[in-house]
Design a protein around this motif. Sequence first.
Motif, PDB file in Angstrom:
ATOM      1  N   PHE A  76     -14.731  -1.213 -14.173  1.00  0.00           N
ATOM      2  CA  PHE A  76     -15.936  -0.563 -13.669  1.00  0.00           C
ATOM      3  C   PHE A  76     -16.928  -0.260 -14.792  1.00  0.00           C
ATOM      4  CE2 PHE A  76     -12.746   1.153 -10.463  1.00  0.00           C
ATOM      5  CZ  PHE A  76     -13.080   0.218  -9.499  1.00  0.00           C
ATOM      6  N   GLU A 113     -14.643  -5.474  -9.637  1.00  0.00           N
ATOM      7  CA  GLU A 113     -15.101  -4.222 -10.230  1.00  0.00           C
ATOM      8  C   GLU A 113     -16.586  -4.262 -10.585  1.00  0.00           C
ATOM      9  OE1 GLU A 113     -10.673  -4.350 -11.425  1.00  0.00           O
ATOM     10  OE2 GLU A 113     -12.266  -5.745 -10.842  1.00  0.00           O
ATOM     11  N   TYR A 152      -8.035   0.175  -6.494  1.00  0.00           N
ATOM     12  CA  TYR A 152      -7.824  -0.181  -7.893  1.00  0.00           C
ATOM     13  C   TYR A 152      -6.986   0.868  -8.615  1.00  0.00           C
ATOM     14  CZ  TYR A 152     -11.621  -3.487  -7.019  1.00  0.00           C
ATOM     15  OH  TYR A 152     -12.397  -4.488  -6.509  1.00  0.00           O
ATOM     16  N   SER A 156      -8.641  -0.623 -14.127  1.00  0.00           N
ATOM     17  CA  SER A 156     -10.044  -0.861 -13.769  1.00  0.00           C
ATOM     18  C   SER A 156     -10.963   0.254 -14.253  1.00  0.00           C
ATOM     19  CB  SER A 156     -10.179  -0.992 -12.242  1.00  0.00           C
ATOM     20  OG  SER A 156      -9.430  -2.083 -11.769  1.00  0.00           O
TER      21      SER A 156
END
Length: 409
Positions: A76, A113, A152, A156
């Motif tokens: 992310f 992501e 996730y 992530s």
Amino acid sequence: MSAELDPRLLTRAREVVSSITGFRDDAIANEAMERVVRGELARGRSSADLLGEMLFPQSTLSGTLVRAALVGETYFFRQPEHFRYLSQVGVPAALRRGSLALRGWSAGCATGEEAYSLAAALQASVPHGFPVEVLGTDLHEASLETARRASYGTWSRRESAPRLFPLYLDGVDRQVTILPVVRRITSFAQSNLLAPLPERFGRFDFIFCRNVLTYFSLSAREAAIALLARALNPGGLLFLGAVEADRVPAGMVREGTPELQTFRLLGPGESASPTPVPRFVERAAPPAPLIRRPMATPVPVRAQVTPPPPPARLHLEALERIEGGDVDGASAVLESLVRQAPDYLPGLLELALLRERSGAREAAVPLMRALRMRAERLPPDQLVDGPEALPARFYQASADAYLNLGALE
């Protein structure tokens, strides 16, 4: 001892992957190809069978080879400066142009992501109720299936990437789930960066394609960038990775500072005049020169000496300085890091890129050569510790891409 393989199998396997993905031959891990081929042979298949199936790019074996070669490293808000620029500069500019909806494309999104991060950034940057949608595409269908699940783990989420916009809800067992409002505006589809995106997907105001083209051959990289540019609306922005373009793509102009690697598609009749650097990315005034003060008292021989910080901690300190505009301070930290840990690949790459962004290519080239030499010593799939764990082949591919581009100038 492993039995010898027919060399034609591995050669053909690499050719198949290169033709489908655009990867350079040296960016395809031989171990991954061998693992797939040996697995097929262990099932009782003959070399002739495998060579025959590899003649067809759409075959099951060809797909298995491609999946083995792909690098799915993502998380992310990776490269947060892109999301900040998008929110603070890109979206307001699109709204001023009179856009009635904003559309984003995460090209080569892996497990999603980046696509969800892009959707969250857009949604948080527009007036309430303004239409937003994001498409994520990847060559690997299994990765897209993971993306559609929208759940996730900790891999992530990284400390090096701040949670810039509302994106997920915390769940059990350290899992997180993408917010319904973000998930609702994000869709996924299979697509190859070397082929035009089907017309049914339309055009986009923002395209993110980062840390994918590093592995491509020069011709494949240029072809992919041209196809990405064709999918932009006039005035739309293309965000690329750090070493994925050494020049401004045709029909575009650079946006922001060079290290952003962000390009805007020119509108009809618009000339490629320089674009002012937005206020938020202007560099702060250079810090005052460091004053070397004499040591007050020599350290006694038996005194406890504090060990140097771990390489990754120094690296994060340098990244924070870069983010704050202290380029000189970041350079000093990275130089110290490279002296202390010359085999720390992320530090070599970071310092080389900092030199390149400062216009000192002659100082960046030796660092990239050292990076390639050290990366070549490691197994291609071995993860290298750093602010983000990446395989050794990522660093070798990054160095090769930089040095190959430099050789063409």
